[in-house]
Enzyme design. Structure first.
Site, PDB file in Angstrom:
ATOM      1  N   CYS A   1       2.632 -50.334  19.505  1.00 55.38           N
ATOM      2  CA  CYS A   1       2.968 -50.075  20.890  1.00 55.38           C
ATOM      3  C   CYS A   1       3.379 -48.616  21.055  1.00 55.38           C
ATOM      4  O   CYS A   1       3.175 -47.799  20.164  1.00 55.38           O
ATOM      5  CB  CYS A   1       4.118 -50.992  21.343  1.00 55.38           C
ATOM      6  SG  CYS A   1       3.838 -52.759  21.010  1.00 55.38           S
TER       7      CYS A   1
ATOM      8  N   SER B   1      -6.375 -49.380   6.565  1.00 58.60           N
ATOM      9  CA  SER B   1      -6.908 -48.180   5.921  1.00 58.60           C
ATOM     10  C   SER B   1      -6.389 -48.061   4.490  1.00 58.60           C
ATOM     11  O   SER B   1      -5.431 -48.733   4.101  1.00 58.60           O
ATOM     12  CB  SER B   1      -6.522 -46.919   6.710  1.00 58.60           C
ATOM     13  OG  SER B   1      -5.263 -46.431   6.317  1.00 58.60           O
TER      14      SER B   1
END
EC number: 6.3.5.4
Length: 665
Positions: free
Chosen positions: A2, A388
């Site tokens: 967020c 990742s």
């Protein structure tokens, strides 16, 4: 994932103005959270939140969120991966409230109410930045995760302390200091990013990883305009660490795992646990795959934990020397992932450049920011969360400077510094063109050997280091500096100390490679790598997660001796042993390549006019910030191909592009 923002206002402006200000600040973070928003105000404090719903998509996850006891209010950005374990611990202590939903934010604020902020954060496994208001004590707390995965800025706007996930939200406050910090600009020109704790604006700072800023609810006598460091207090502001990298390093060095089988086994378990925790999501999830060690290992572990094909993403380029996509495709084919390869033309890549100032908010010159943003765009079309492999290089010895930096110094160390200076001056006495001619002759005579490319450029770079390096730490600083003497570009400003000047644990005194790795972990990793990933992904409302930075994995990396990281001239030995259980060595083994693009070629071709405009003497010297002469000289040498100044010029161009966007040069 967020975005949060807010302010603590000491001028007691009327409620309608406070509401309008927090509304504007919150709206500026729409890209970080397009699913919902919320604002909360009480007396002097205003909190704003933009939500990207990933866990508990219901209204029960809405923020800012009150604790069940109504003492605390939190705005939270990130994920707490072990929040179900924390819930169980609270329930076992009979300290849990009646749960309203299943969000990790609700779990965290309940843990804070029960255990206190420091203990709750020390138990939390995740990536986060948060703002917490204690209504009982009128106290604001800002906190950031251990490794700096999530950003958090704070500083002064008139008589208000402002804070947020990105500088763009702070700039919406009408009293924000719209000036350039000259000290931060000096550091940027050296490192290609603005290192914490400074930001590009004076009086506005980055909260360092693993830290808590505490602000009592009264206005300080004099707001600090210099960075406040961990352990320091100024008036009613204090910064403290709830987690220490140095302590983790010291513990690891004093408790090494010397048995190779034991080390790789423990690391395998920790990585699997980290990947499993970070694969929990109520929305579609995938992974970036470059075909290198780190991303391939993360994807291999993800795929081993599910019967469904993992969605993987990579980006390929027309320029073959910069195209890693065939390697990613080979790994994806072997693992059986659902692979998406986005083929991008140079034109499409260059089209991203005008967006960079808005994405990064301050000058940022890691050119892999362009392909990173492109692959994030591709992933967002299919998933909301992408995992990742970042962090593997810094923790397990992946960068080339770790291999040959100490070798270079071992040869230079025996030569007295005055002699080295004479050697450097002698090398520089022969022009670059002369060394290039010697290089061409060498390549002609020794056609069976590997070619020496840009001999003159390399000779002069070596000469510069011979003239200025007095020790291994100096050599490291030189290796990571783009402009070795940025003071020549900005006169009248003294380069400030940085985290590189902070003391390192004494257990590293005799290990130059380990010292470089720790310096990278506390500076380059959060301020370049993780910043790049966060902005590139959140610019398209994509959450990214980094299993390599799980606290257990970080702690284990500190316990591995260097020969389990770097062996036979190759890094990441321990990671390779685990990866080869999933992917054949023949698919993985190849020289290390960065996530790069042909910027140097573009600057001499399609970007030349754009660059010439930004590097004009008039624009460089605007507002008296930069000295044009050394920059214009580097530009001329690059255009003539006498020197390859790609990264120095990209560094200045990203500063100029940002200045043009923010200040209208």
């Amino acid at each position: 994932m967020c975005g949060l923002t807010g302010f603590l206002d000491f001028s007691l402006i009327e409620p309608s103005k406070r509401h309008a200000r927090i509304q504007m600040m919150t709206d500026s973070l729409l890209h970080r959270g397009p699913d919902d928003y919320g604002i909360w105000l009480d007396d002097r404090i205003a909190l704003g939140h933009r939500r990207l719903a990933v866990l508990d998509l219901s209204e029960a996850g809405k923020q800012p969120m009150n604790s069940a006891c109504d003492r605390f209010v939190i705005a939270f950005n990130g994920e707490v991966y072990n929040h179900l374990d924390l819930r169980l611990a609270l329930e076992n202590e009979k300290a849990s409230p009646v749960w309203r939903g299943n969000s990790d934010t609700e779990t965290l604020i309940a843990a804070i109410a029960c255990w206190g902020l420091d203990k709750a954060l020390s138990k939390a496994v995740g990536m986060f930045a948060l703002a917490l208001w204690d209504r009982k004590n009128n106290c604001l707390f800002l906190a950031r995760d251990r490794m700096g995965e999530k950003p958090l800025y704070w500083g002064w706007a008139g008589r208000a302390l402002v804070f947020g996930s990105e500088l763009k939200s702070l700039r919406k406050h009408p009293d924000f200091p719209m000036k350039i910090c000259r000290e931060a600009t000096l550091q940027y020109l050296r490192f290609c990013y603005v290192p914490a704790p400074r930001s590009i604006h004076p009086g506005v700072f980055k909260l360092e990883p693993g830290c808590i800023l505490e602000v009592k609810g009264s206005f300080p006598i004099e707001p600090p305009h210099q960075p406040l460091r961990p352990g320091q207090r100024i008036g009613n502001l204090t910064i403290r660490r709830y987690w220490s990298l140095n302590e983790t390093i010291k513990y690891g060095a004093n408790n090494p795992i010397n048995d190779e089988e034991c080390a790789t086994s423990q690391l395998d378990v920790a990585l699997n646990k980290a990947v499993e925790r970070q694969s929990i999501s109520d929305v579609p999830l995938g992974a970036f795959l470059s075909g290198g060690i780190d991303s391939s290992l993360v994807v291999a572990l993800m795929q081993s934990q599910t019967a469904q094909p993992v969605q993987t993403f990579t980006v390929g380029f027309d320029e073959s020397g910069f195209d890693e996509s065939p390697h990613a495709k080979a790994v994806a084919r072997h693992l059986g992932t659902n692979h998406t390869e986005l083929s991008v033309t140079d034109y499409e890549a260059r089209d991203i450049i005008p967006e960079l100032p808005d994405l990064y908010d301050e000058p940022f010159a890691d050119s892999s920011q362009i392909p990173m943003h492109i692959v994030c765009r591709a992933a967002k079309k299919e998933v909301t969360v992408a995992i990742s492999g970042d962090g593997g290089d810094e923790l397990f010895g992946g960068y080339n400077r770790y291999f040959w930096g100490p070798k270079i110094w071992s040869r230079l160390d025996s030569i007295p510094f005055p002699v080295r200076k004479v050697m450097g001056a002698t090398i520089k006495a022969l022009p670059v063109a002369g060394w290039d001619a010697i290089g061409r002759f060498h390549n002609f005579v020794r056609s069976d050997s590997s070619s020496v490319l840009r001999a003159g450029d390399k000779a002069h770079r070596l000469a510069e280091r011979l003239c200025g390096v007095r020790g291994m730490d100096d050599l490291y600083r030189s290796l990571i500096s783009e402009w070795d003497n940025p003071g020549k570009l900005i006169s009248g400003t003294v380069e400030p100390l940085s985290q590189l000047d902070d003391p390192l644990p004494s257990v590293l005194d005799k290990d130059p490679t380990a010292r470089m790795m720790v310096q990278d972990i506390r500076t380059y990793l959060p301020d370049d790598i993780l910043c790049k990933v966060d902005r590139a992904a959140m610019g398209v409302s994509l959450e990214t997660r980094v299993p390599m930075l799980d606290p257990e994995v970080v702690a284990l990396s500190a316990r591995l001796p260097m020969n389990m990281k770097i062996r036979d001239g190759k890094g990441k030995w321990a990671l390779r042993q685990i990866l080869y259980r999933h992917v054949p060595q023949s698919i993985i083994e190849r020289p290390k390549a960065g996530f790069g693009i042909p910027v140097g070629v573009w600057l001499r071709g399609p970007l030349r006019e754009w660059a010439e405009d930004l590097l004009s003497e008039k624009k460089l010297s605007a507002e008296g910030l930069l000295n044009p002469e050394p920059i214009r000289r580097a530009w001329a040498e690059h255009l003539s191909e006498r020197r390859d100044w790609t990264y120095r010029l990209w560094n200045v161009l990203m500063l100029q592009t940002w200045r043009e966007r923010v200040f209208g040069l």
